[in-house]
Scaffold this motif. Structure first.
Motif, short mmCIF file in Angstrom:
data_model
loop_
_atom_site.label_atom_id
_atom_site.label_comp_id
_atom_site.label_asym_id
_atom_site.label_seq_id
_atom_site.Cartn_x
_atom_site.Cartn_y
_atom_site.Cartn_z
N ASN A 390 0.74 -1.29 -0.04
CA ASN A 390 -0.08 0.13 -0.19
C ASN A 390 0.63 1.22 -0.07
N ALA A 391 1.93 1.25 -0.83
CA ALA A 391 2.79 2.56 -1.09
C ALA A 391 2.25 3.75 -1.13
N LEU A 392 3.24 4.67 -0.45
CA LEU A 392 2.79 6.21 -0.69
C LEU A 392 3.75 6.49 -1.53
N PHE A 393 4.61 5.89 -2.04
CA PHE A 393 5.87 6.41 -2.94
C PHE A 393 6.32 5.32 -4.00
N ILE A 394 6.64 5.47 -5.25
CA ILE A 394 7.23 4.53 -5.97
C ILE A 394 8.67 5.34 -6.40
N GLY A 395 9.56 4.77 -5.86
CA GLY A 395 11.15 5.11 -6.39
C GLY A 395 11.80 3.96 -7.01
N VAL A 396 12.19 4.42 -8.24
CA VAL A 396 13.22 3.46 -8.97
C VAL A 396 14.10 4.25 -9.69
N GLU A 397 15.33 4.12 -9.05
CA GLU A 397 16.45 4.90 -9.46
C GLU A 397 16.19 6.30 -9.26
N LEU A 495 5.63 6.07 -12.95
CA LEU A 495 6.75 6.51 -13.06
C LEU A 495 6.74 7.72 -14.36
N ASP A 496 6.06 7.21 -15.26
CA ASP A 496 6.10 7.79 -16.65
C ASP A 496 4.84 8.78 -16.65
N GLN A 497 4.04 8.73 -15.90
CA GLN A 497 2.64 9.70 -15.73
C GLN A 497 2.55 10.02 -14.32
N PRO A 498 3.18 10.88 -14.00
CA PRO A 498 3.15 11.09 -12.43
C PRO A 498 1.92 11.87 -11.86
N THR A 499 1.14 12.41 -12.76
CA THR A 499 0.33 13.06 -12.35
C THR A 499 -1.28 12.70 -12.75
#
Ligand code: AHR
Length: 532
Positions: A390-397, A495-499
């Motif tokens: 149930n992540a609040l964030f996705i961070g890849v590199e 990651l590609d469409q952050p909004t």
């Protein structure tokens, strides 16, 4: 739409005919004279385990990384945690905790051992490439976690290893964290890692899921271990808060047997237990994927989420059979929607996916349950902070995005430390079979000075709810709304469409009497109500 009234908090109010020209589908009555209790800020806590992409590279990118970092910790994450006033972070697990030797993660980083991660056996991860998610490099250990908490402004909550280490190691980990500067060899070791001053860790989990990955104990067996691990620990003048491993969801026999056995030498033992940990995840194959689900599965997931309220009430009642004064509170230190791993996210990121608007509603429903039970719940930790469940964030590199869950935590932070007020919501019951009698609207209200915060979810995927709102005996002098919704119930950020989905903030709300507000379909709303 079924127009039967429903009663959220047990106060029998009839659904009143609307006094305005608008056709209200329900009412919200906030009762300032009926405070439930102070909402512990720690109800808005987080969880970071060494699992999938949470630590590597969600939290820890390393000092030499091109990703902006503070001493190796992802800076964008720290900034966002400050924004939502993250009060507490749990670490290092989860199941990982009961296989973790804290000594592996202290001392010079280049000399730390590499170990097999608890989760390496999971077929999905095992098939993936080797890396820190499979073979734990211990680059992120106790000092790094304490630094992370300091940067985020959060308190640390550490889970000890009860399954694979003796009690002595638990005592020594406490000594490593909390013994005064220069006082013990462990304090000196801590200082060599850059922290002469103690970390003053108050919250200690005594194992994790001790009914399963934390030792496969019965409630009785665990109670004996709990006493042994916690009774004679070094305290260094701190009020240590021990969290006992609690039940898996609705395993009420665990709660009953743990409380009975732990107090068999006398009720004084209750004073040594800060909280009983409850874990509950909702989701599974019947409810589809994180971003692909039917309308029926939308309702089914939300109906699964509100089971939390029964779990809280039922465990609380059982705890009260032994703990008559309710000295021990509930700590819901793992909760959230849990869907299948999304293969489009880096393959080592076990249980990684993009949470959607549906998960934001699960988060809103759950946090409202916690607020309404502020007298029972001392802490809760969303599972997990980044790249997992149930992540609040996705961070890849170097890519980093916030999910709809983040926005819910941002909206709900106004409740932290405020007084939860009894709130009666009467409105329609959803008639879809998969909704299983779920109310369209749910919410909670809190008061701080002259500001009342009302948060509401509208689970109805299609219909707005026109609602009269009254704060008994008080006049509203100003109102603003922040709303998280979308025309697409699957809306999410990638990651590609952050909004893909963002809240609309601080919209003016008419305060004409009676105050009437239309809650958008499939939405989470915060109303800021200023009182005379
Ligand atoms: O959050 C993932 C796992 O779920 C945790 O490690 C464990 O405690 C729970 O079963």
């Amino acid at each position: 739409m079924n127009r039967r009234n429903f009663l959220l908090s047990g106060l029998a109010l009839p659904l009143l005919a609307p006094r305005s020209g608008l056709c209200a589908s329900g009412r919200i009555d906030i009762l300032p004279d009926e405070p439930i209790g102070k909402i512990a800020p720690t109800i808005y806590g987080h969880f970071t385990e060494h699992i999938g992409g949470v630590i590597y590279d969600g939290v820890w990118v390393g000092e030499k990384s091109k990703v902006p970092n503070v001493g190796g910790i992802r800076k964008a994450l720290v900034d966002k945690l400050r924004q939502i006033q993250a009060p507490v972070i749990r670490w290092p697990g989860g199941c990982f905790a009961d296989s973790y030797d804290w000594r592996d993660g202290v001392g010079p980083r280049d000399k730390r051992p590499t170990r097999t991660n608890f989760w390496a056996n999971t077929p999905y991860l095992w098939k993936g490439p080797n890396g820190p998610q499979k073979y734990e490099p211990n680059a992120f250990g106790t000092n790094e976690f304490a630094h992370f908490c300091q940067l985020a402004g959060a308190q640390p909550y550490m889970a000890g290893d009860l399954r694979s280490l003796p009690a002595r190691d638990f005592y020594q980990w406490i000594a490593y964290c909390n013994s005064p500067a220069g006082s013990t060899s462990l304090a000196k070791l801590r200082a060599e890692g850059g922290s002469a001053q103690p970390f003053d860790v108050h919250y200690w989990g005594v194992g994790n899921e001790s009914w399963g990955c934390g030792g496969n104990f019965t409630g009785d067996e665990y109670a004996v271990e709990f006493r042994r691990y916690t009774t004679w620990v070094p305290r260094y003048g701190l009020d240590l808060h021990f969290v006992a491993s609690g039940p898996n969801g609705n395993d009420y026999s665990w709660t009953e047997s743990f409380f009975r056995k732990v107090t068999e030498k006398g009720p004084r033992e209750l004073g040594n237990i800060f909280g009983l940990a409850l874990h509950y995840y909702c989701g599974g194959p019947n409810n589809g994927l994180a971003d692909k689900f039917s309308v029926d599965q939308w309702y089914s997931q939300l109906a699964d989420a509100v089971v939390m309220e029964d779990l809280v009430h039922n465990h609380w009642r059982i705890m009260g059979q032994t703990d008559k004064k309710h000295e021990v509170k509930l700590v819901v230190d793992e909760w959230g929607s849990w869907h299948k791993t999304d293969p489009s996210i880096a393959p080592n990121y076990l249980f990684g996916y993009y949470p959607s608007l549906r998960d934001a509603l699960v988060s809103g429903l759950t946090l409202d349950i916690f607020n309404r039970n502020a007298d029972k719940i001392a802490m809760a930790n969303d599972a997990q902070l980044i790249n997992n469940i149930n992540a609040l964030f996705i961070g890849v590199e170097d890519k980093f995005i916030v999910t709809p869950n983040f926005y819910v935590f941002d909206m709900y932070k106004a409740h932290q430390g405020a007084t939860s007020l009894r709130t009666v919501i009467s409105g329609p019951i959803l008639e879809q079979k998969s909704a299983r009698g779920l109310a369209a609207l749910a919410g909670s209200a809190s008061l701080r000075g002259k500001r009342c915060t009302l948060t509401v979810t509208n689970a109805d995927a299609q219909n707005p709810q026109q609602i009269e709102i009254a704060i008994r005996g008080r006049q509203v002098t100003g109102a603003k709304a922040t709303v998280l919704t979308s025309k697409d119930i699957h809306a999410h950020n990638t990651l590609d469409q952050p909004t893909g989905i963002e809240p609309v903030r601080n919209q003016n709300v008419s305060i004409a009497s009676p105050l009437t507000y239309s809650f958008a379909p499939a939405s989470v709303t915060r109303l800021d109500l200023d009182l005379a």
